[in-house]
Design a protein around this motif. Structure first.
Motif, short mmCIF file in Angstrom:
data_model
loop_
_atom_site.label_atom_id
_atom_site.label_comp_id
_atom_site.label_asym_id
_atom_site.label_seq_id
_atom_site.Cartn_x
_atom_site.Cartn_y
_atom_site.Cartn_z
N TYR A 29 2.41 3.99 -7.60
CA TYR A 29 2.66 3.76 -6.18
C TYR A 29 1.36 3.70 -5.40
O TYR A 29 1.20 2.90 -4.48
CB TYR A 29 3.57 4.85 -5.61
CG TYR A 29 5.04 4.58 -5.83
CD1 TYR A 29 5.74 5.19 -6.85
CD2 TYR A 29 5.72 3.67 -5.02
CE1 TYR A 29 7.08 4.92 -7.06
CE2 TYR A 29 7.06 3.39 -5.22
CZ TYR A 29 7.73 4.02 -6.25
OH TYR A 29 9.06 3.75 -6.45
N ASN A 33 0.29 0.59 -3.10
CA ASN A 33 -0.10 0.71 -1.69
C ASN A 33 -1.46 0.10 -1.44
O ASN A 33 -1.66 -0.61 -0.46
CB ASN A 33 -0.11 2.19 -1.26
CG ASN A 33 1.30 2.73 -1.11
OD1 ASN A 33 2.26 2.00 -1.29
ND2 ASN A 33 1.41 3.99 -0.77
N GLU A 34 -2.39 0.42 -2.35
CA GLU A 34 -3.75 -0.08 -2.15
C GLU A 34 -3.77 -1.61 -2.20
O GLU A 34 -4.46 -2.25 -1.40
CB GLU A 34 -4.67 0.51 -3.22
CG GLU A 34 -6.12 0.29 -2.88
CD GLU A 34 -7.05 0.97 -3.86
OE1 GLU A 34 -6.67 2.06 -4.36
OE2 GLU A 34 -8.12 0.40 -4.13
N MET A 37 -2.54 -3.01 1.04
CA MET A 37 -3.49 -2.87 2.15
C MET A 37 -4.65 -3.84 1.99
O MET A 37 -5.09 -4.46 2.94
CB MET A 37 -3.99 -1.43 2.23
CG MET A 37 -2.87 -0.53 2.69
SD MET A 37 -3.42 1.07 3.22
CE MET A 37 -2.25 2.10 2.37
N PHE A 42 0.22 -4.79 4.51
CA PHE A 42 0.90 -3.51 4.73
C PHE A 42 0.96 -3.17 6.21
O PHE A 42 -0.06 -3.06 6.87
CB PHE A 42 0.16 -2.42 3.95
CG PHE A 42 0.82 -1.08 4.01
CD1 PHE A 42 0.38 -0.12 4.92
CD2 PHE A 42 1.86 -0.76 3.15
CE1 PHE A 42 0.97 1.14 4.97
CE2 PHE A 42 2.45 0.49 3.19
CZ PHE A 42 2.01 1.45 4.10
N GLY A 45 5.17 2.20 5.80
CA GLY A 45 6.08 2.53 4.71
C GLY A 45 6.12 4.00 4.48
O GLY A 45 5.12 4.69 4.70
N GLU A 46 7.28 4.50 4.12
CA GLU A 46 7.42 5.93 3.85
C GLU A 46 8.44 6.13 2.77
O GLU A 46 9.36 5.34 2.60
CB GLU A 46 7.91 6.68 5.10
CG GLU A 46 6.99 6.61 6.31
CD GLU A 46 5.71 7.41 6.15
OE1 GLU A 46 5.53 8.07 5.10
OE2 GLU A 46 4.87 7.36 7.06
N TYR A 82 9.20 -0.19 2.94
CA TYR A 82 7.89 -0.73 3.30
C TYR A 82 8.13 -1.78 4.37
O TYR A 82 9.16 -2.45 4.35
CB TYR A 82 7.20 -1.40 2.11
CG TYR A 82 6.81 -0.44 1.02
CD1 TYR A 82 7.64 -0.21 -0.07
CD2 TYR A 82 5.59 0.25 1.09
CE1 TYR A 82 7.27 0.67 -1.07
CE2 TYR A 82 5.22 1.12 0.09
CZ TYR A 82 6.07 1.34 -0.98
OH TYR A 82 5.71 2.21 -1.98
N CYS A 99 6.62 -3.68 -6.52
CA CYS A 99 6.88 -2.28 -6.19
C CYS A 99 7.38 -1.56 -7.43
O CYS A 99 8.30 -2.05 -8.10
CB CYS A 99 7.90 -2.19 -5.07
SG CYS A 99 8.36 -0.49 -4.67
#
Lengths: 118, 417
Positions: A29, A33-34, A37, A42, A45-46, A82, A99
């Motif tokens: 994950y 995420n990286e 970004m 991005f 997202g949580e 996200y 994902c």
């Protein structure tokens, strides 16, 4: 265009998970995420806590009805989201496929209802 | 005399549709709003369909349509200001389209052809498979919903609603309007080809020219794709396949309307010009690399024609091609044809053995071609009872009267034989 990626997974994955798997999953994950970004897609997202912490709220006849539990009792539960900004559906789908949750869950891809024109 | 007038009429209508399709694609790709583009051009298109067959096609058809469309838009703006139903959302959409039309009308250069991008949007994986062909037929060819509906066996109102929803989905979901990257182009192209072929298949049973001969429209679309993607062998393969099928149209039914199978057709009635075109296309396609399913099917057609014309058996090649095709597609239709080919090569029992492998597949229970094939092969193998049962089932599952009559004759031959 802005899209939501809505992650649905069977929560039992997390109930019966080994420490080794936890580590590899979080690094997956983190990498995801990286990547988002870095690509500049991005927006947010949580991850959400498990559905046993959920509460549903309805107001009927001026009475607020509060129940414990998630909105729907399904095999896969809604577990996180996200929000991304991409050019079109194909790109949104491509990110959803990357994902980690897509491997053992389902990701719903839906455009955000924009208030200006279109 | 009447024939030339009819041809001229058709040619003018064809020109109007071409221009319309090009403009819809141009506007839709710019605004991502297919329905809006169609609305903007609807009146101009209707006028063109009325006037051009009589007055002749204008020197610059695209410019003509755009000018008329622009005039209608100006009128519509006046009407919109008095319309309480218009929402700001629709207003903005309309403004975008107007801007595009104005841009294009003032630009003297020819409109770039964006029809391929529009077709890829219509055949996108996010679009329901059953709607891809109707979308392409309506947006590229300007066919009205009722014409499309009758071919696809649903009511015009339902087809109309589904088309509206599908176009709305293209815009709302952000389905891209561009030609896919090289890596995924073949699979995305396959969806476009599948949609066009579905339209052709619907037009297959058309006996003569109805209001819109769907088979001819499908062939036109196939030609368009080949011209826009000349390096893609499967597009040529599919066009070849359609032309082979089309070439036999006059021989398919006898004078009483009864269906004539390929082996009994009068080859003098075959259209040699279309066959030659198909052969050329197939050769060009094969020169470009490994074959996809349309090329293989076209090659099979070529082999059938060769064996009928030269009287030299090409069944070994046909069987091998079907083996290859079945490996690619796992399709029941292919499995059936493969069984027939092997029966020709090694006898009916060999074919029946291949059918036995299919028998556990639940889809076969109400699949007419399975029972028809089983009936034919069982009859040839002398298994009369089995043949009788299979042919009866095939008759019960047929929806085409001509096919039923043909099968009845087979049943009688069995009884008498």
């Amino acid at each position: 265009m802005r899209y939501m990626l809505l992650v649905h997974q069977d929560e039992d994955i997390y109930r019966n998970i080994s420490p080794a798997n936890i580590t590899s999953m979080s690094s997956d994950y983190a990498a995801f995420n990286e990547a988002m970004m870095k690509a500049g897609v991005f927006l947010g997202g949580e991850r959400l806590q498990l559905t046993n912490t959920a509460t549903t709220v309805r107001v009927t006849d001026d009475k607020t009805v509060v129940l414990d539990g998630p909105y729907a009792d399904t095999k896969e539960q809604f577990g996180g989201y996200y929000m991304i900004e991409v050019a079109d559906l194909d790109q949104a789908v491509a990110w959803a496929a990357r994902c980690p949750a897509a491997q053992n869950g389902t990701i719903e891809v839906r455009p955000i209802w924009e208030l200006t024109g279109n | 005399m009447n024939q030339t007038r009819n041809d001229a009429y058709r040619a003018a209508e064809r020109q109007a549709r071409e221009s319309y399709g090009r403009l819809v694609a141009y506007l839709a790709v710019g605004t991502r709003d297919v329905a809006g583009a169609e609305d903007a051009l609807a009146d101009a298109f209707a006028t063109a369909l009325r006037k051009w067959p009589i007055e002749g096609v204008p020197l610059n058809p695209d410019a003509w349509l755009l000018t008329v469309a622009r005039r209608r838009q100006i009128d519509a703006v006046r009407r919109r200001h008095t319309h309480t139903a218009g929402t700001p959302h629709l207003h903005l959409m309309a403004q975008e389209i107007e801007a595009e039309i104005n841009d294009a009308a003032q630009n003297p250069a020819p409109i770039p052809d964006r029809r391929l991008a529009l077709m890829f949007a219509c055949a996108h994986p996010a679009i329901e498979r059953a709607m891809r062909a109707p979308l392409i037929l309506q947006t590229i060819l300007g066919l009205p919903a009722q014409d499309i509906a009758s071919a696809f066996l649903i009511s015009p109102a339902t087809m109309g609603q589904r088309l509206v929803r599908a176009k709305g989905r293209i815009k709302a979901a952000g389905i891209p309007f561009h030609i896919p990257d090289r890596e995924i182009l073949p699979e995305r192209l396959d969806a476009v080809l599948e949609a066009i072929y579905a339209a052709y298949a619907k037009g297959w049973t058309e006996m003569d020219a109805t209001s819109t001969p769907l088979a001819a429209e499908a062939i036109w679309l196939a030609r368009l794709v080949v011209s826009l993607l000349p390096d893609q062998p499967e597009a040529k393969g599919m066009l070849a396949l359609m032309l082979y099928a089309e070439s036999r149209r006059s021989a398919r039914r006898d004078s009483t309307g009864i269906y004539v199978p390929l082996d009994q057709q009068n080859i003098a009635l075959w259209d040699d010009w279309q066959i030659d075109m198909a052969e050329t296309l197939l050769n060009e396609a094969n020169a470009t690399g490994p074959s996809g399913r349309y090329q293989i099917e076209a090659a099979i057609q070529s082999a059938h024609i060769a064996r009928r014309r030269t009287r030299i058996s090409t069944w070994p090649a046909i069987a091998a091609l079907y083996d290859h095709l079945y490996g690619l597609t796992q399709s029941p239709v292919v499995a059936l044809n493969r069984a027939v080919a092997h029966a020709e090569l090694k006898g009916p029992e060999a074919g029946l053995a291949l059918l036995d492998a299919l028998a556990p597949d639940k889809r076969m229970a109400d699949y007419q071609p399975y029972w028809a094939t089983r009936g034919h092969l069982a009859a040839r193998a002398g298994r009369k009872a089995e043949a009788h049962q299979a042919l009866t089932l095939a008759i019960g599952l047929s929806s085409d009267q001509a096919v039923r009559q043909y099968l009845h004759k087979q049943l009688e031959a069995l009884r008498d034989g």
